[in-house]
Design a protein around this motif. Sequence first.
Motif, PDB file in Angstrom:
ATOM      1  N   LEU A 101       0.842  -1.191   0.000  1.00 52.89           N
ATOM      2  CA  LEU A 101       0.000   0.000   0.000  1.00 52.89           C
ATOM      3  C   LEU A 101       0.876   1.238   0.000  1.00 52.89           C
ATOM      4  N   THR A 102       0.485   2.212  -0.781  1.00 50.07           N
ATOM      5  CA  THR A 102       1.230   3.464  -0.870  1.00 50.07           C
ATOM      6  C   THR A 102       0.297   4.624  -0.568  1.00 50.07           C
ATOM      7  N   ALA A 103       0.702   5.452   0.377  1.00 54.01           N
ATOM      8  CA  ALA A 103      -0.062   6.642   0.751  1.00 54.01           C
ATOM      9  C   ALA A 103       0.660   7.868   0.220  1.00 54.01           C
ATOM     10  N   THR A 104      -0.041   8.643  -0.587  1.00 57.64           N
ATOM     11  CA  THR A 104       0.515   9.881  -1.145  1.00 57.64           C
ATOM     12  C   THR A 104      -0.211  11.050  -0.507  1.00 57.64           C
ATOM     13  N   ALA A 105       0.542  11.860   0.246  1.00 54.23           N
ATOM     14  CA  ALA A 105      -0.011  13.016   0.941  1.00 54.23           C
ATOM     15  C   ALA A 105       0.364  14.283   0.183  1.00 54.23           C
ATOM     16  N   GLU A 106      -0.637  15.119  -0.076  1.00 57.37           N
ATOM     17  CA  GLU A 106      -0.420  16.352  -0.819  1.00 57.37           C
ATOM     18  C   GLU A 106      -1.079  17.526  -0.111  1.00 57.37           C
ATOM     19  N   GLU A 107      -0.305  18.575   0.024  1.00 56.75           N
ATOM     20  CA  GLU A 107      -0.795  19.792   0.663  1.00 56.75           C
ATOM     21  C   GLU A 107      -1.809  20.484  -0.244  1.00 56.75           C
ATOM     22  N   ARG A 108      -2.938  20.860   0.324  1.00 53.04           N
ATOM     23  CA  ARG A 108      -3.966  21.591  -0.426  1.00 53.04           C
ATOM     24  C   ARG A 108      -3.984  23.056  -0.037  1.00 53.04           C
ATOM     25  N   SER A 109      -3.704  23.331   1.245  1.00 56.12           N
ATOM     26  CA  SER A 109      -3.709  24.700   1.744  1.00 56.12           C
ATOM     27  C   SER A 109      -2.797  24.780   2.954  1.00 56.12           C
ATOM     28  N   ARG A 110      -2.052  25.855   3.064  1.00 49.18           N
ATOM     29  CA  ARG A 110      -1.202  26.099   4.237  1.00 49.18           C
ATOM     30  C   ARG A 110      -1.165  27.605   4.449  1.00 49.18           C
ATOM     31  N   ARG A 111      -1.885  28.050   5.462  1.00 50.30           N
ATOM     32  CA  ARG A 111      -1.986  29.486   5.752  1.00 50.30           C
ATOM     33  C   ARG A 111      -1.919  29.694   7.249  1.00 50.30           C
ATOM     34  N   ARG A 113      -1.301  29.214  10.793  1.00 54.46           N
ATOM     35  CA  ARG A 113      -0.935  28.044  11.593  1.00 54.46           C
ATOM     36  C   ARG A 113      -1.632  26.768  11.141  1.00 54.46           C
ATOM     37  N   THR A 114      -2.482  26.849  10.115  1.00 55.83           N
ATOM     38  CA  THR A 114      -3.262  25.670   9.729  1.00 55.83           C
ATOM     39  C   THR A 114      -2.987  25.221   8.302  1.00 55.83           C
ATOM     40  N   GLY A 115      -3.295  23.969   8.041  1.00 55.92           N
ATOM     41  CA  GLY A 115      -3.137  23.415   6.706  1.00 55.92           C
ATOM     42  C   GLY A 115      -4.159  22.321   6.461  1.00 55.92           C
ATOM     43  N   ILE A 116      -4.353  22.010   5.193  1.00 55.45           N
ATOM     44  CA  ILE A 116      -5.233  20.918   4.786  1.00 55.45           C
ATOM     45  C   ILE A 116      -4.446  20.026   3.826  1.00 55.45           C
ATOM     46  N   TYR A 117      -4.517  18.724   4.064  1.00 52.33           N
ATOM     47  CA  TYR A 117      -3.770  17.749   3.275  1.00 52.33           C
ATOM     48  C   TYR A 117      -4.693  16.619   2.859  1.00 52.33           C
ATOM     49  N   ASP A 118      -4.573  16.215   1.601  1.00 50.79           N
ATOM     50  CA  ASP A 118      -5.314  15.059   1.100  1.00 50.79           C
ATOM     51  C   ASP A 118      -4.348  13.908   0.893  1.00 50.79           C
ATOM     52  N   ILE A 119      -4.749  12.740   1.351  1.00 47.71           N
ATOM     53  CA  ILE A 119      -3.911  11.549   1.257  1.00 47.71           C
ATOM     54  C   ILE A 119      -4.713  10.463   0.558  1.00 47.71           C
ATOM     55  N   THR A 120      -4.118   9.887  -0.482  1.00 42.78           N
ATOM     56  CA  THR A 120      -4.733   8.769  -1.201  1.00 42.78           C
ATOM     57  C   THR A 120      -3.895   7.527  -0.945  1.00 42.78           C
ATOM     58  N   VAL A 121      -4.556   6.452  -0.535  1.00 39.42           N
ATOM     59  CA  VAL A 121      -3.895   5.164  -0.323  1.00 39.42           C
ATOM     60  C   VAL A 121      -4.273   4.262  -1.492  1.00 39.42           C
ATOM     61  N   ARG A 122      -3.255   3.725  -2.154  1.00 38.35           N
ATOM     62  CA  ARG A 122      -3.457   2.821  -3.296  1.00 38.35           C
ATOM     63  C   ARG A 122      -2.700   1.523  -3.057  1.00 38.35           C
ATOM     64  N   ASN A 123      -3.182   0.457  -3.713  1.00 32.51           N
ATOM     65  CA  ASN A 123      -2.435  -0.795  -3.663  1.00 32.51           C
ATOM     66  C   ASN A 123      -1.434  -0.837  -4.822  1.00 32.51           C
ATOM     67  N   GLN A 124      -0.721  -1.927  -4.935  1.00 36.04           N
ATOM     68  CA  GLN A 124       0.332  -2.037  -5.953  1.00 36.04           C
ATOM     69  C   GLN A 124      -0.219  -2.047  -7.380  1.00 36.04           C
TER      70      GLN A 124
END
Length: 155
Positions: A101-111, A113-124
């Motif tokens: 399983l691979t989790a890819t985390a990507e920043e969506r917003s960072r302003r 003191r706060t941020g929002i991140y989306d993470i997608t978990v995929r199999n091989q």
Amino acid sequence: MSDSELNPQQLAEACAEAMFSRDGASQGLGMRIESVSPGRAVLSMTVREDMVQGHGNCHGGFLFTLADSAFAFACNTYDEATVASGCSIDYLGPGQLNDVLTATAEERSRRGRTGIYDITVRNQHGNEVALFRGRSYKVRGTVRRLEDTAAGENA
């Protein structure tokens, strides 16, 4: 090399290295950092027999933990200590024994003191297994110096 001499990519890598060296949870689950860059992290984990629940699939808690770890590494790439203030996960499909399983985390917003991140978990096979959204909050301190502070307090 001083902090001012590090480019953003080098800083992200140094932060990940410092955090991972103290992260017994991620290490204990066999997670690997595949890549890291400012605001982004990719971690992988192989589903072991002790991660499989009663229906024969990877327990959702392990999927959550992989996504949460990728989130943590992504939001701490700027050497500003950052923690989760909340998160949610949607399970889309099962992880199976021996899946990578691979989790890819990507920043969506960072302003501020706060941020929002989306993470997608995929199999091989590239199939999406889970979608995770994390909200971060910047606290006092730095990521890399925490290691020095902890070592100094124990000396």
